[in-house]
Design a protein around this motif. Structure first.
Motif, mmCIF file in Angstrom:
data_model
loop_
_atom_site.group_PDB
_atom_site.id
_atom_site.type_symbol
_atom_site.label_atom_id
_atom_site.label_comp_id
_atom_site.label_asym_id
_atom_site.label_seq_id
_atom_site.Cartn_x
_atom_site.Cartn_y
_atom_site.Cartn_z
ATOM 1 N N TYR A 167 -12.005 -11.479 -28.875
ATOM 2 C CA TYR A 167 -11.879 -10.137 -28.321
ATOM 3 C C TYR A 167 -13.282 -9.611 -28.044
ATOM 4 C CZ TYR A 167 -7.206 -10.241 -30.512
ATOM 5 O OH TYR A 167 -5.936 -10.568 -30.917
ATOM 6 N N VAL A 168 -13.398 -8.786 -27.001
ATOM 7 C CA VAL A 168 -14.657 -8.121 -26.670
ATOM 8 C C VAL A 168 -14.355 -6.639 -26.483
ATOM 9 C CG1 VAL A 168 -16.529 -7.900 -24.988
ATOM 10 C CG2 VAL A 168 -15.579 -10.165 -25.523
ATOM 11 N N VAL A 169 -15.226 -5.799 -27.025
ATOM 12 C CA VAL A 169 -15.163 -4.356 -26.800
ATOM 13 C C VAL A 169 -16.549 -3.924 -26.341
ATOM 14 C CG1 VAL A 169 -14.798 -2.084 -27.839
ATOM 15 C CG2 VAL A 169 -13.390 -4.029 -28.572
ATOM 16 N N GLU A 170 -16.610 -3.276 -25.189
ATOM 17 C CA GLU A 170 -17.872 -2.734 -24.683
ATOM 18 C C GLU A 170 -17.755 -1.227 -24.578
ATOM 19 O OE1 GLU A 170 -19.028 -4.636 -21.043
ATOM 20 O OE2 GLU A 170 -19.564 -6.494 -22.080
ATOM 21 N N LEU A 171 -18.744 -0.531 -25.110
ATOM 22 C CA LEU A 171 -18.762 0.928 -25.123
ATOM 23 C C LEU A 171 -19.968 1.443 -24.360
ATOM 24 C CD1 LEU A 171 -18.082 1.404 -28.944
ATOM 25 C CD2 LEU A 171 -16.397 1.383 -27.088
ATOM 26 N N SER A 172 -19.764 2.491 -23.584
ATOM 27 C CA SER A 172 -20.884 3.141 -22.898
ATOM 28 C C SER A 172 -20.532 4.594 -22.609
ATOM 29 C CB SER A 172 -21.259 2.397 -21.614
ATOM 30 O OG SER A 172 -20.161 2.321 -20.744
#
Length: 131
Positions: free
Chosen positions: A50-55
């Motif tokens: 799983y990948v989670v990217e936050l910005s």
């Protein structure tokens, strides 16, 4: 630790607490965009990741604090979904003198689409092995 409701996407109707040695967690900033925080979790037993990217919408760096209605991308293998109204909290974000992320504690709530029961909630605790 994560919990995906029945209609969550791309991680659906599952929960877990991935820890070493069966899982590998990496947290860092994308090389080309230091204002995006990236969490990568791989579970060898389940043979998935799983990948989670936050910005932030304003393009500013993520620092400790609580953020509402911001950008989050969640990926399960090759399927992904952007949420432009995600909420996340960064409790700890340690970066060394070379600009490498060494520790992170945070949580995110991501929703994909208008269906009910579509929340994915993730809590991350990360400390770099050599930190």
């Amino acid at each position: 630790m994560f919990d995906a409701e029945a209609n969550a996407f791309p991680i659906t109707a599952t929960s877990g607490d991935w820890t070493a040695p069966l899982s590998e967690i990496r947290v860092g900033q994308r090389v080309w965009d230091n204002n995006t925080l990236r969490v990568y979790a791989e579970n060898n037993e389940l043979q998935t990741y799983y990948v989670v990217e936050l910005s932030r919408h304003d393009g500013q760096p993520i620092t400790p604090g609580t953020y509402t209605d911001q950008k989050a991308l969640v990926i399960n293998k090759s399927l992904g979904c952007y949420d432009n109204t995600a909420d996340f909290t960064v409790e700890r974000l340690d970066i060394d003198a070379e600009g490498l992320l060494t520790a992170f504690d945070g949580a995110v709530e991501h929703r994909c689409g208008p269906e009910p029961d579509n929340a994915l909630r993730v809590k991350v605790h990360f400390v770099r092995g050599d930190a």
